[in-house]
Design a protein around this motif. Sequence first.
Motif, PDB file in Angstrom:
ATOM      1  N   VAL A   1      22.908  35.215  50.009  1.00  0.00           N
ATOM      2  CA  VAL A   1      22.784  36.036  48.800  1.00  0.00           C
ATOM      3  C   VAL A   1      24.071  35.899  47.991  1.00  0.00           C
ATOM      4  N   GLY A   2      23.935  35.848  46.689  1.00  0.00           N
ATOM      5  CA  GLY A   2      25.099  35.707  45.826  1.00  0.00           C
ATOM      6  C   GLY A   2      26.034  36.906  45.905  1.00  0.00           C
ATOM      7  N   ARG A   3      27.327  36.651  45.651  1.00  0.00           N
ATOM      8  CA  ARG A   3      28.319  37.732  45.677  1.00  0.00           C
ATOM      9  C   ARG A   3      27.986  38.808  44.654  1.00  0.00           C
ATOM     10  N   ARG A   4      27.669  38.370  43.435  1.00  0.00           N
ATOM     11  CA  ARG A   4      27.393  39.312  42.349  1.00  0.00           C
ATOM     12  C   ARG A   4      26.199  40.216  42.679  1.00  0.00           C
TER      13      ARG A   4
ATOM     14  N   LEU B   1      38.248  38.577  45.891  1.00  0.00           N
ATOM     15  CA  LEU B   1      39.699  38.543  45.749  1.00  0.00           C
ATOM     16  C   LEU B   1      40.260  37.179  46.134  1.00  0.00           C
ATOM     17  N   CYS B   2      39.739  36.604  47.204  1.00  0.00           N
ATOM     18  CA  CYS B   2      40.238  35.309  47.687  1.00  0.00           C
ATOM     19  C   CYS B   2      39.716  34.133  46.873  1.00  0.00           C
ATOM     20  N   GLU B   3      38.555  34.290  46.251  1.00  0.00           N
ATOM     21  CA  GLU B   3      37.938  33.161  45.560  1.00  0.00           C
ATOM     22  C   GLU B   3      38.301  33.068  44.083  1.00  0.00           C
TER      23      GLU B   3
ATOM     24  N   SER C   1      30.783  42.246  33.928  1.00  0.00           N
ATOM     25  CA  SER C   1      32.004  41.436  33.976  1.00  0.00           C
ATOM     26  C   SER C   1      32.171  40.566  35.223  1.00  0.00           C
ATOM     27  N   LEU C   2      31.359  40.766  36.244  1.00  0.00           N
ATOM     28  CA  LEU C   2      31.569  40.042  37.499  1.00  0.00           C
ATOM     29  C   LEU C   2      30.711  38.784  37.564  1.00  0.00           C
ATOM     30  N   PRO C   3      31.322  37.594  37.611  1.00  0.00           N
ATOM     31  CA  PRO C   3      30.547  36.351  37.691  1.00  0.00           C
ATOM     32  C   PRO C   3      30.140  36.017  39.130  1.00  0.00           C
ATOM     33  N   GLU C   4      29.236  35.072  39.275  1.00  0.00           N
ATOM     34  CA  GLU C   4      28.824  34.595  40.594  1.00  0.00           C
ATOM     35  C   GLU C   4      29.741  33.448  41.023  1.00  0.00           C
ATOM     36  N   LEU C   5      30.366  33.580  42.195  1.00  0.00           N
ATOM     37  CA  LEU C   5      31.339  32.602  42.674  1.00  0.00           C
ATOM     38  C   LEU C   5      30.836  31.792  43.865  1.00  0.00           C
ATOM     39  N   ARG C   6      29.695  32.142  44.389  1.00  0.00           N
ATOM     40  CA  ARG C   6      29.196  31.522  45.621  1.00  0.00           C
ATOM     41  C   ARG C   6      28.968  30.014  45.438  1.00  0.00           C
ATOM     42  N   GLY C   7      29.387  29.247  46.454  1.00  0.00           N
ATOM     43  CA  GLY C   7      29.099  27.824  46.491  1.00  0.00           C
ATOM     44  C   GLY C   7      29.987  26.954  45.628  1.00  0.00           C
ATOM     45  N   ARG C   8      31.092  27.491  45.125  1.00  0.00           N
ATOM     46  CA  ARG C   8      31.992  26.734  44.271  1.00  0.00           C
ATOM     47  C   ARG C   8      33.301  26.440  44.990  1.00  0.00           C
TER      48      ARG C   8
ATOM     49  N   ILE D   1      33.394  29.792  30.715  1.00  0.00           N
ATOM     50  CA  ILE D   1      31.945  29.881  30.921  1.00  0.00           C
ATOM     51  C   ILE D   1      31.522  31.351  30.994  1.00  0.00           C
ATOM     52  N   LYS D   2      30.413  31.680  30.346  1.00  0.00           N
ATOM     53  CA  LYS D   2      29.918  33.059  30.350  1.00  0.00           C
ATOM     54  C   LYS D   2      29.393  33.441  31.734  1.00  0.00           C
ATOM     55  N   ILE D   3      29.359  34.730  32.009  1.00  0.00           N
ATOM     56  CA  ILE D   3      28.945  35.228  33.322  1.00  0.00           C
ATOM     57  C   ILE D   3      27.549  34.731  33.681  1.00  0.00           C
ATOM     58  N   LYS D   4      26.622  34.823  32.742  1.00  0.00           N
ATOM     59  CA  LYS D   4      25.241  34.447  33.035  1.00  0.00           C
ATOM     60  C   LYS D   4      25.092  32.951  33.304  1.00  0.00           C
TER      61      LYS D   4
END
Length: 527
Positions: free
Chosen positions: A361-364, A423-425, A487-494, A507-510
Amino acid sequence: MTDAIVDLELANTKEEIPIETGEQAFRATDEQHSLSAWQGLRLHVKAIGWAAYFSLGIIMVAFDPQLIGQLIATPKFQQDFGNVYEDGYIIAAPWQTGLNMGAPIGQVVGAFFAGSFMEWIGLKKAFAACNLLIIGCVFIQFFARSLPVLLVGEILAGLVLGCFVVIAPAYASEVAPLALRGPITASINLCFAAGQLIANGTVDGTQKLTTHWAYSIPFSIQWLWPIIIIVGYPFAPESPWWLQRQGRLKEAEHALGRLSSSTVDIRAALVAIIETDRAEREMQINSSYLDCFRGTNLRRTIISIAVMSIQVFSGIYLASYSTYFFEVAGLPTDQAFNMGVGFIALGFFATVLSWFFLSYVGRRTLYNVGLAALTTVQFLIGALDCAPNYLNRPGIAWAESVLMMIWYFIYSLSIGPIGYVILCEVSAVRVRAKTIAISLAVEALATILMTVVFPYMINPDEANMRGKVGFFFGGLSLLSLVWSWTSLPELRGRTYYELDILFDQKIKIKDFPKTVISDRKDVKEAS
């Protein structure tokens, strides 16, 4: 990425190791993306072990303030350090505030110091220095027989603990493979839960003692972790990212070999680290505290600060006061201590469960859903406390306590561990230690604010709000949810390289999840 020869003049060193960056760097990135969680576990089990070793300091960070919160509810501690109140004793609200403020005050200073200190001498040596210092701080706490002396011990310990709380996430983020970065960095919250659980369990086992050992034994337990750290220190590898920034590439390559299986392409992994550092320098990302607030780093720093501060605003401060909260809610002392232990144990289990969700599941998504659920539970707790004839209806106190346990389960499944993952990503590698330090220092300031306010809100001789504090934390959680949703973007898998590009290109959040990166200068949205 460019096909170029890495010459270490860029790292201010005369050592040279020729490496063609293009093909190897792409190969390392592709390998990271192709690994499943199980493959990552099999190939990088040593990295997991060493990340856990450096996180032992987090257990001490959680144990110390949790211990104070539980001792405030201990009869012998109240008798020796408190004042007569009705038919017993109580620690006055100003001293409760002072004792609980000692650790976060120290952590504000300690976190800022750690950001520069660990970049100067390395994560490993900084970890060792903090370990030796905390041994002396515990001596002060152990032999304290007055509140002023104990307060000094708490402040000094907080200075050291503030360093531990920066070192652990920085190290974990730099040794974790992409497939396991979520669970490994989320485990920092597990260490917090472990420290709190051990503190609650220790005080539960000693709270009926009628001598000073009722609180001296819990203080002495803090010497256990430094002993374990000392034993493992000679074998611990330094962060390869830090070694690379110092231009010590042979040592960085050796450290990577000690952190992974022999089948992993170490040279390609090193090239990926070098290329990420090169890209950040080209993006004019330097390594000072001021750089955390320059350019696109400002957006990343705000996100880091927000996700950590929201942990306080959502009501996590109640975890330190869990036993005391159960007492003032109306539970008998023995039952309050039992609930306190169960409270933290539930959080421990939920954090382990979060590892599964973080892999799929995504972080966001998990963060926002969890925060929405926490907001709802806090308002329910507040509403229950408004029931008529509350004091003569013990079932309501039990219902509030159960809801509080449900709240902590959701917290430990969502924003608790995910806050550390984000925080780490989210920060750039070159300013990661300092971004973490800033975020945790701001979180400590929020904790200080809560430390001032909360005892007056909940103490029977002050506002005596009981469960009505749910309205207070519920309101703050609702405001936090508005921020995270917008304001919170998705960081998973990067990879860190890809995240640098996404933020650099604004890049925009969406669009974060659907943006395809084929090269640093070729960023496009997937069709």
